[in-house]
Motif scaffolding. Structure first.
Motif, mmCIF file in Angstrom:
data_model
loop_
_atom_site.group_PDB
_atom_site.id
_atom_site.type_symbol
_atom_site.label_atom_id
_atom_site.label_comp_id
_atom_site.label_asym_id
_atom_site.label_seq_id
_atom_site.Cartn_x
_atom_site.Cartn_y
_atom_site.Cartn_z
ATOM 1 N N PHE A 1 -70.798 34.023 -21.701
ATOM 2 C CA PHE A 1 -70.330 33.495 -22.909
ATOM 3 C C PHE A 1 -69.477 34.405 -23.818
ATOM 4 O O PHE A 1 -68.324 33.539 -24.211
ATOM 5 C CB PHE A 1 -71.248 33.674 -24.009
ATOM 6 C CG PHE A 1 -72.411 32.772 -23.840
ATOM 7 C CD1 PHE A 1 -72.341 31.529 -23.810
ATOM 8 C CD2 PHE A 1 -73.794 33.349 -23.235
ATOM 9 C CE1 PHE A 1 -73.906 30.634 -23.968
ATOM 10 C CE2 PHE A 1 -74.851 32.307 -22.723
ATOM 11 C CZ PHE A 1 -74.449 31.196 -23.227
ATOM 12 N N GLY B 1 -65.768 33.646 -21.644
ATOM 13 C CA GLY B 1 -65.736 32.168 -21.617
ATOM 14 C C GLY B 1 -66.687 31.131 -20.488
ATOM 15 O O GLY B 1 -65.579 30.134 -20.635
ATOM 16 N N GLU C 1 -68.253 28.139 -21.346
ATOM 17 C CA GLU C 1 -67.683 26.924 -22.055
ATOM 18 C C GLU C 1 -67.058 25.837 -21.437
ATOM 19 O O GLU C 1 -67.315 25.065 -21.153
ATOM 20 C CB GLU C 1 -66.938 27.524 -23.453
ATOM 21 C CG GLU C 1 -65.976 26.535 -24.098
ATOM 22 C CD GLU C 1 -65.528 27.165 -24.869
ATOM 23 O OE1 GLU C 1 -64.742 26.301 -26.085
ATOM 24 O OE2 GLU C 1 -64.763 28.095 -25.165
ATOM 25 N N ARG C 2 -66.425 27.005 -20.231
ATOM 26 C CA ARG C 2 -65.676 26.325 -19.311
ATOM 27 C C ARG C 2 -66.986 25.577 -18.318
ATOM 28 O O ARG C 2 -66.445 24.201 -17.648
ATOM 29 C CB ARG C 2 -64.835 27.585 -18.693
ATOM 30 C CG ARG C 2 -64.285 26.744 -17.197
ATOM 31 C CD ARG C 2 -62.690 27.560 -16.463
ATOM 32 N NE ARG C 2 -62.033 27.234 -14.960
ATOM 33 C CZ ARG C 2 -62.353 27.455 -14.425
ATOM 34 N NH1 ARG C 2 -63.927 28.323 -13.855
ATOM 35 N NH2 ARG C 2 -62.445 26.389 -13.252
ATOM 36 N N ILE D 1 -69.494 23.943 -19.218
ATOM 37 C CA ILE D 1 -69.977 23.311 -19.448
ATOM 38 C C ILE D 1 -68.758 21.701 -19.832
ATOM 39 O O ILE D 1 -69.792 20.750 -19.122
ATOM 40 C CB ILE D 1 -70.830 23.665 -21.316
ATOM 41 C CG1 ILE D 1 -71.975 24.591 -20.595
ATOM 42 C CG2 ILE D 1 -71.320 22.639 -22.050
ATOM 43 C CD1 ILE D 1 -71.520 25.177 -22.367
ATOM 44 N N GLY D 2 -67.556 22.549 -19.429
ATOM 45 C CA GLY D 2 -66.922 21.710 -19.462
ATOM 46 C C GLY D 2 -66.017 21.099 -18.442
ATOM 47 O O GLY D 2 -66.512 19.610 -18.257
ATOM 48 N N SER E 1 -71.787 31.888 -30.148
ATOM 49 C CA SER E 1 -70.390 31.007 -29.092
ATOM 50 C C SER E 1 -70.497 29.641 -30.144
ATOM 51 O O SER E 1 -69.460 28.647 -29.838
ATOM 52 C CB SER E 1 -70.937 30.887 -27.852
ATOM 53 O OG SER E 1 -72.221 29.829 -27.852
ATOM 54 N N LEU F 1 -72.087 26.886 -28.648
ATOM 55 C CA LEU F 1 -72.265 25.877 -27.709
ATOM 56 C C LEU F 1 -73.750 25.415 -27.284
ATOM 57 O O LEU F 1 -74.997 26.703 -28.253
ATOM 58 C CB LEU F 1 -72.286 26.801 -26.233
ATOM 59 C CG LEU F 1 -70.692 27.408 -25.872
ATOM 60 C CD1 LEU F 1 -70.751 27.875 -24.885
ATOM 61 C CD2 LEU F 1 -69.701 25.733 -26.191
#
Length: 339
Positions: A13, A16, A19-20, A22-23, A44, A46
């Motif tokens: 987390f 990053g 986040e990357r 998940i995208g 975060s 998220l």
């Protein structure tokens, strides 16, 4: 892709990665394993569901496509962690962000591993976890000499080699090799009962390297939770009625301060100066830390827990009265009551 992503540790987390991924992968669900991972996930923002279980337990309970996401402190320690988890499962797809590798362990879902590697640009590696385990003996691999070594959340010593070998025998725990023991830490561990070392939670290094984000201050009155030398159990103690935490032990106080900083909960820490610097510092406004001048934090912490009313109309008043009770037996080393 109908994927469940299980994220281990705060690093994924903080760096990053979560986040990357998940995208890129659009998982239908993100599950978080680990105490500090929960803190990092909450910070975060998220979409994730936090669990109290270790990754192998979470993954074993899932049906359908699933993968483990991890960022080890080094690529080698990340691979070792994946091997450890894989050794407890029938197969595993492990996304190791420290090296940019997708490991397909022990005949795991090859199609899923290949798809993740294609979407992320990571290398695809097929690997086998086949290390035999000796009863009563545990290897903690991937250590960096000089860092703390934990068993069930308690520091039992400092690594002196890349592999620490521990053994449980004769009603106690001892270091076979690679560890400068911390007798007081082992004593704290044994107080809860000798763990089955092969199944115990063992790790080395800091539990989180970045400072916490400050959260909004909670209610100034309510219940005072007690966490005695088991900082990893803190989340079990927190609820909407908690106005502060009594933390006993240097490392426990550091962990509680870090987690509670984001939660907006002040901490009253009782320490005796044997901290192992396992987490980036951080405390919510209203926090106070005292150092015991004669004796150990264990004894004084238990005294406070036994003699003070743990229902407080006002946290600041509870702290002030506690300090009056302790008198010249302690010195204040942190005081954030002005916040």
């Amino acid at each position: 892709m109908n994927l469940v992503m299980v994220v281990h540790g705060p690093e994924a987390f903080d760096a990053g990665d979560a986040e990357r991924l998940i995208g890129l992968l659009s998982p239908r669900r993100v599950l978080v394993a680990g105490v500090m991972a929960r803190t990092a996930a909450e910070e975060s923002g998220l979409p994730a569901t936090c669990t109290d279980e270790r990754p192998s337990v979470v993954l074993a309970g899932l049906a359908g496509q699933a993968c483990l996401v991890n960022r080890g402190k080094t690529p080698e320690s990340g691979r070792i962690f994946g091997e450890l988890v894989a050794g407890r499962l029938e197969g595993l797809v492990h996304v190791e962000c420290s090296s940019g590798t997708v490991y397909c362990w022990n005949g795991g879902d090859e199609g899923l591993a290949a798809e993740i590697a294609d979407l992320t640009g990571y290398a695809l590696v097929h690997a086998t976890s086949a290390r035999a385990r000796q009863d009563g003996v545990r290897e903690v691999r991937g250590c960096i000499p000089g860092e703390a070594v934990f068993v069930n959340g308690i520091v039992v010593g400092t690594a002196t080699a890349e592999t620490v070998v521990l053994a449980s025998e004769g009603g106690t725990l001892r270091a076979v090799s690679g560890l400068d023991e911390k007798p007081h830490g082992i004593e704290k561990l044994l107080r809860a009962g000798l763990p089955e070392i092969a199944a115990a939670w063992c790790k080395s290094g800091v539990v989180r390297s970045v400072p916490p984000r400050q959260g909004r201050r909670v209610s100034r009155g309510g219940r005072v939770a007690i966490v005695d030398h088991c900082g990893h159990t803190l989340y079990r103690e927190l609820d909407d009625e908690v106005c502060g935490v009594l933390a006993v032990g240097d490392d426990t106080t550091a962990v509680c301060g870090h987690i509670c900083s984001h939660a907006g909960i002040p901490v009253f820490g009782v320490v005796d100066g044997d901290a192992d610097t396992i987490v980036a510092p951080g405390y919510a406004p209203g926090s106070v830390v005292v150092e015991v001048l004669d004796g150990r934090d264990d004894d004084l912490g238990r005294e406070v827990a036994a003699t003070r009313d743990l229902l407080a109309d006002c946290w600041e008043e509870w702290v002030e009265e506690t300090l009056r009770t302790l008198g010249d037996r302690v010195r204040v080393v942190l005081d954030l009551r002005g916040g």
